[in-house]
Design an enzyme around this catalytic site. Sequence first.
Site, PDB file in Angstrom:
ATOM      1  N   LEU A 203       0.869  -1.181   0.000  1.00 26.55           N
ATOM      2  CA  LEU A 203       0.000   0.000   0.000  1.00 26.55           C
ATOM      3  C   LEU A 203       0.905   1.230   0.000  1.00 26.55           C
ATOM      4  O   LEU A 203       1.794   1.344   0.854  1.00 26.55           O
ATOM      5  CB  LEU A 203      -0.920  -0.016   1.217  1.00 26.55           C
ATOM      6  CG  LEU A 203      -1.790  -1.273   1.392  1.00 26.55           C
ATOM      7  CD1 LEU A 203      -2.687  -1.150   2.626  1.00 26.55           C
ATOM      8  CD2 LEU A 203      -2.655  -1.521   0.161  1.00 26.55           C
ATOM      9  N   ARG A 291       0.271  -6.111  24.251  1.00 26.11           N
ATOM     10  CA  ARG A 291       0.786  -5.400  25.436  1.00 26.11           C
ATOM     11  C   ARG A 291       0.096  -4.053  25.563  1.00 26.11           C
ATOM     12  O   ARG A 291      -0.622  -3.624  24.667  1.00 26.11           O
ATOM     13  CB  ARG A 291       2.286  -5.155  25.262  1.00 26.11           C
ATOM     14  CG  ARG A 291       2.578  -4.300  24.047  1.00 26.11           C
ATOM     15  CD  ARG A 291       3.996  -3.739  24.002  1.00 26.11           C
ATOM     16  NE  ARG A 291       4.124  -2.729  22.954  1.00 26.11           N
ATOM     17  CZ  ARG A 291       4.379  -2.980  21.685  1.00 26.11           C
ATOM     18  NH1 ARG A 291       4.561  -4.215  21.278  1.00 26.11           N
ATOM     19  NH2 ARG A 291       4.456  -2.000  20.803  1.00 26.11           N
TER      20      ARG A 291
HETATM   21  C1  MV4 Z   1       3.215  -2.311   5.025  1.00 30.20           C
HETATM   22  C2  MV4 Z   1       3.301  -1.102   4.310  1.00 30.20           C
HETATM   23  C3  MV4 Z   1       2.676  -1.031   3.096  1.00 30.20           C
HETATM   24  N1  MV4 Z   1       2.017  -2.101   2.590  1.00 30.20           N
HETATM   25  N2  MV4 Z   1       2.532  -3.346   4.511  1.00 30.20           N
HETATM   26  C4  MV4 Z   1       6.138  -1.079   8.617  1.00 30.20           C
HETATM   27  C5  MV4 Z   1       6.485  -1.859   9.850  1.00 30.20           C
HETATM   28  C6  MV4 Z   1       5.423  -2.869  10.037  1.00 30.20           C
HETATM   29  N3  MV4 Z   1       4.727  -2.610  11.245  1.00 30.20           N
HETATM   30  C7  MV4 Z   1       4.542  -2.778   8.839  1.00 30.20           C
HETATM   31  N4  MV4 Z   1       5.028  -1.708   8.019  1.00 30.20           N
HETATM   32  C8  MV4 Z   1       4.481  -1.451   6.798  1.00 30.20           C
HETATM   33  N5  MV4 Z   1       3.762  -2.471   6.238  1.00 30.20           N
HETATM   34  C9  MV4 Z   1       1.958  -3.239   3.306  1.00 30.20           C
HETATM   35  N6  MV4 Z   1       1.303  -4.293   2.800  1.00 30.20           N
HETATM   36  C10 MV4 Z   1       4.013  -0.047   4.893  1.00 30.20           C
HETATM   37  C11 MV4 Z   1       4.620  -0.209   6.133  1.00 30.20           C
HETATM   38  C12 MV4 Z   1       5.318   0.955   6.666  1.00 30.20           C
HETATM   39  C13 MV4 Z   1       4.834   1.649   7.771  1.00 30.20           C
HETATM   40  C14 MV4 Z   1       3.699   1.229   8.460  1.00 30.20           C
HETATM   41  C15 MV4 Z   1       3.229   1.908   9.555  1.00 30.20           C
HETATM   42  C16 MV4 Z   1       3.879   3.068   9.967  1.00 30.20           C
HETATM   43  C17 MV4 Z   1       4.996   3.505   9.313  1.00 30.20           C
HETATM   44  C18 MV4 Z   1       5.489   2.820   8.228  1.00 30.20           C
HETATM   45  C19 MV4 Z   1       6.615   3.267   7.545  1.00 30.20           C
HETATM   46  C20 MV4 Z   1       7.079   2.575   6.476  1.00 30.20           C
HETATM   47  C21 MV4 Z   1       6.436   1.423   6.032  1.00 30.20           C
END
Ligand code: MV4
Length: 450
Positions: A203, A291
Amino acid sequence: MFDKILIANRGEIALRVIRACREMGIQSVAVHSTADADAMHVRMADESVCIGPPAGTQSYLNMASIIAACEVTGAQAIHPGYGFLSENANFVQIIEDHGLTFIGPTAEHIRIMGDKITAKDTMIKLGVPCVPGSDGGVPDLATAKKLGEEMGYPVIIKATAGGGGKGMKVAETAEDMEKAFMTARAEGKANFGNDEVYIEKYLTTPRHIEIQVFGDGKGNAVHLGERDCSLQRRHQKVFEEAPGPCITPEERARIGKICADAMADINYIGAGTIEFLYENGEFYFIEMNTRLQVEHPVTESIFGVDLVREQIRVAEGLPMSFTQDDLEINGHSIEVRINAEKLPNFTPCPGKISQYHAPGGLGVRMDSALYDGYSIPPYYDSLIGKLIVHGRDRPEALARLARALGEIIIDGIDTSLPLFSALLAEDDILSGNYNIHWLEKWLEANMAEG
Ligand code: MV4
């Protein structure tokens, strides 16, 4: 009922738990490393036990020392705070084997959610909407390439044991797949001893929206709305708010009910956070944290509940003190994380606090273990305080944040405080128009990292 609880943590979260214990008439036991003998959590608890040398691995992560501290003091339960042993299923098992109570979810729930493939599989079965992707693990590059073609690029390859952004690689096109797949695998293996990976549609511009859930372990569960935590730097949250500026009451009720029903279905006990990416009006589950989170106070502010008190109640076998119908949002809350870091590079900056003055007044909460003359040790996380504001609406919360930032004094070290005043001058922050990439882009344009 518990009459004594041991807190297996330090800093502001240890104080947070001690405060809840005191209001409930429960004795508190602090544990500390030799580097923390003068820490505020040691001063504030009813009793304290030194559990080892400075390194976290030898003190706050030392399960044997912590269990021994329970036996020596007669504490019947352990609150893990966040970080350290808070999501360690083996720790929960050991605590139970010693006839003690872990204040948190079961070892089984921690294990399920700690493995992201299992977590996602579980959530799909429970009817929680997830990011489209592979059905479980992806065994080899050929399968990964086939899935990439089927799903359409960009895709993201994630290590099932991953966390903090480690073991996560984006493939923009088919040409990127080999490198992304191999790197995610290798990082999973190197950092978590597990090379299993899965694939999701990537995404591009989502927000990070997380739902606070709470269960009694007996089939009753509620949700306490969402938090928008999109403003992150290198997977570290910086600024969090509730409610989410872009979430409607109808969306909240719908996704909230899905989450609460899922937690009721599995007899979840205690506090949990179900993380979603939110894009074009849709929620996509990514992971669950089993948590109490750093940013829980923004939820406490708008719902007027004490989540730590509720954690202790359900761990004692008591019901939650509210039902879903009792929970009503009142106003808006924002938290900023104050780190001992020097801008523009966010370099950790431990040292002696020559002067500390906490902000106050209506709608201001400062959760911090700082005091005048305290020396921040270099061994632990750089979080030294959380400023949480509450107002009748978002503009009032923002005005209070600006006002409170003007009152804080933390002298002797560098902190991340200047960042927040700068953010409050940005139209996108004032209007709530940001996604998970906003802060990194802004820092690049405004901080010119040296
Ligand atoms: C993603 C995404 C876009 N598409 N999954 C970052 C760490 C982990 N918690 C999941 N993350 C992401 N998963 C899909 N399918 C983008 C991120 C991501 C992100 C997510 C939440 C907050 C900040 C972020 C920064 C970079 C990438």
